[in-house]
Write an enzyme that holds these catalytic residues in place. Sequence first.
Site, PDB file in Angstrom:
ATOM      1  N   LYS A   1       0.926  10.293   9.851  1.00 44.02           N
ATOM      2  CA  LYS A   1       0.430  10.702  11.179  1.00 44.02           C
ATOM      3  C   LYS A   1       1.359  11.768  11.777  1.00 44.02           C
ATOM      4  O   LYS A   1       0.898  12.726  12.411  1.00 44.02           O
ATOM      5  CB  LYS A   1       0.319   9.504  12.118  1.00 44.02           C
ATOM      6  CG  LYS A   1      -0.260   9.946  13.458  1.00 44.02           C
ATOM      7  CD  LYS A   1      -0.734   8.847  14.354  1.00 44.02           C
ATOM      8  CE  LYS A   1      -1.463   9.430  15.566  1.00 44.02           C
ATOM      9  NZ  LYS A   1      -1.142   8.773  16.812  1.00 44.02           N
ATOM     10  N   ASN A  54     -11.129  17.189  21.571  1.00 42.31           N
ATOM     11  CA  ASN A  54      -9.973  16.483  22.177  1.00 42.31           C
ATOM     12  C   ASN A  54      -8.882  17.434  22.639  1.00 42.31           C
ATOM     13  O   ASN A  54      -8.570  18.412  21.951  1.00 42.31           O
ATOM     14  CB  ASN A  54      -9.301  15.609  21.120  1.00 42.31           C
ATOM     15  CG  ASN A  54      -9.774  14.203  21.177  1.00 42.31           C
ATOM     16  OD1 ASN A  54     -10.910  13.969  21.546  1.00 42.31           O
ATOM     17  ND2 ASN A  54      -8.885  13.290  20.816  1.00 42.31           N
ATOM     18  N   ASN A 107       0.408  15.366  13.214  1.00 38.23           N
ATOM     19  CA  ASN A 107       0.776  15.732  14.593  1.00 38.23           C
ATOM     20  C   ASN A 107       1.660  16.970  14.631  1.00 38.23           C
ATOM     21  O   ASN A 107       1.568  17.776  15.558  1.00 38.23           O
ATOM     22  CB  ASN A 107       1.522  14.572  15.286  1.00 38.23           C
ATOM     23  CG  ASN A 107       0.601  13.452  15.723  1.00 38.23           C
ATOM     24  OD1 ASN A 107       0.976  12.296  15.699  1.00 38.23           O
ATOM     25  ND2 ASN A 107      -0.611  13.786  16.111  1.00 38.23           N
ATOM     26  N   GLY A 167       0.453   4.739  29.989  1.00 35.89           N
ATOM     27  CA  GLY A 167      -0.200   6.018  29.686  1.00 35.89           C
ATOM     28  C   GLY A 167      -1.640   5.765  29.230  1.00 35.89           C
ATOM     29  O   GLY A 167      -2.175   4.661  29.396  1.00 35.89           O
ATOM     30  N   ASN A 212      -8.424  20.577  19.857  1.00 33.86           N
ATOM     31  CA  ASN A 212      -8.050  20.474  18.445  1.00 33.86           C
ATOM     32  C   ASN A 212      -8.936  21.307  17.506  1.00 33.86           C
ATOM     33  O   ASN A 212      -8.453  21.952  16.576  1.00 33.86           O
ATOM     34  CB  ASN A 212      -8.095  19.012  17.994  1.00 33.86           C
ATOM     35  CG  ASN A 212      -7.121  18.151  18.759  1.00 33.86           C
ATOM     36  OD1 ASN A 212      -6.258  18.669  19.466  1.00 33.86           O
ATOM     37  ND2 ASN A 212      -7.242  16.837  18.639  1.00 33.86           N
TER      38      ASN A 212
HETATM   39  O1  PAF Z   1      -1.479  13.220  19.656  1.00 29.98           O
HETATM   40  C1  PAF Z   1      -2.715  13.357  19.602  1.00 29.98           C
HETATM   41  O2  PAF Z   1      -3.359  13.890  20.476  1.00 29.98           O
HETATM   42  C2  PAF Z   1      -3.465  12.782  18.398  1.00 29.98           C
HETATM   43  O3  PAF Z   1      -2.549  12.125  17.600  1.00 29.98           O
HETATM   44  C3  PAF Z   1      -4.242  13.796  17.585  1.00 29.98           C
HETATM   45  C4  PAF Z   1      -4.496  13.236  16.209  1.00 29.98           C
HETATM   46  C5  PAF Z   1      -3.548  15.116  17.441  1.00 29.98           C
HETATM   47  C6  PAF Z   1      -5.626  13.987  18.156  1.00 29.98           C
HETATM   48  O4  PAF Z   1      -5.644  14.608  19.400  1.00 29.98           O
END
Ligand code: PAF
Length: 298
Positions: A178, A245, A182, A13, A196
């Site tokens: 984390k 992102n 998430n 991936g 995000n």
């Molecule tokens: O899963 C993800 O995409 C990442 O862990 C995060 C922190 C949400 C950033 O995109």
Amino acid sequence: MSKTYSVSVVGPGALGCLFAGKLAKAGVRVHLIDYQQERIHRLAKNGIEIIEGDQSEKYNVHVTGHIPSMQDLIIILVKSYCTANLTLPPDIPILTLQNGLGNVETLCKKTGAENLLAGITTEASTLLEEGKVLHTASGITLFGSWTTASIKEPKELLERAGFRVETTNSPSQVIWEKTAVNAGINPLTAILNVPNGMLLKIREARELLRELVIEASKVAGTEGYRFSRSLVEVAEEVCENTANNISSMLQDIRAGKRTEIDAISGEIVRRGTSTFLTTPRTKMVYQIIRSMEQRAII
Ligand code: PAF
């Protein structure tokens, strides 16, 4: 003559390709492990491409269906729902940097706890197409020994490949931290189909983000975890730093693939239920994401 190290990276991936390519660039002999025969042939033929800014480089890694013996390190980067199906050789250090809860426990049953290292990475990358990765932001790779495995060599190998590495005495705490972040960001971005940063701009989405992270933190609390700072603040900071992102869950939903919701929200709901702690918002986003996954295949 200095030793040539051999590392297997399991999972082709976005993160698997990133780690495989960067280790290969550093002179490590890399095997990228995949379980899909046809994709193995294509990846072996085309190689791995990493795009960073306006630079693009190709790397030739060995792509195979099984982990060779005599490896110095195995890095697990498959989706959490694949962990139970992995076949792992004995007596080799294994580092899991996967998303979600429960991966280490599954790996322990397979290989024993003594070879295991566990943690997280905040490297951000997007799989543009098979074997082609856009490295959107550098992050930190933070891990520690689950019981007695040595962290020295894995740390040096990753640093040599250009990763920023930190170590911890409490890998399970780091994984929980984390996962709680998430559990807020991933389902909400996937349901709303937004990057995000948008979660901070929509008042109700931000509220929900907070509530989801609070539910996750409460479940972590029942397992004895205490955090030095509010995970809500951490989640908001992650949204800010990764504003453009597309979260991994939204990437999966857009690609019509199964998501990691089970190891994130699903596991939080289950662990909460086992201590009579209800997590209604987490349960609802879990149900919505599961419905979205099935909508794609029905
Ligand atoms: O899963 C993800 O995409 C990442 O862990 C995060 C922190 C949400 C950033 O995109």
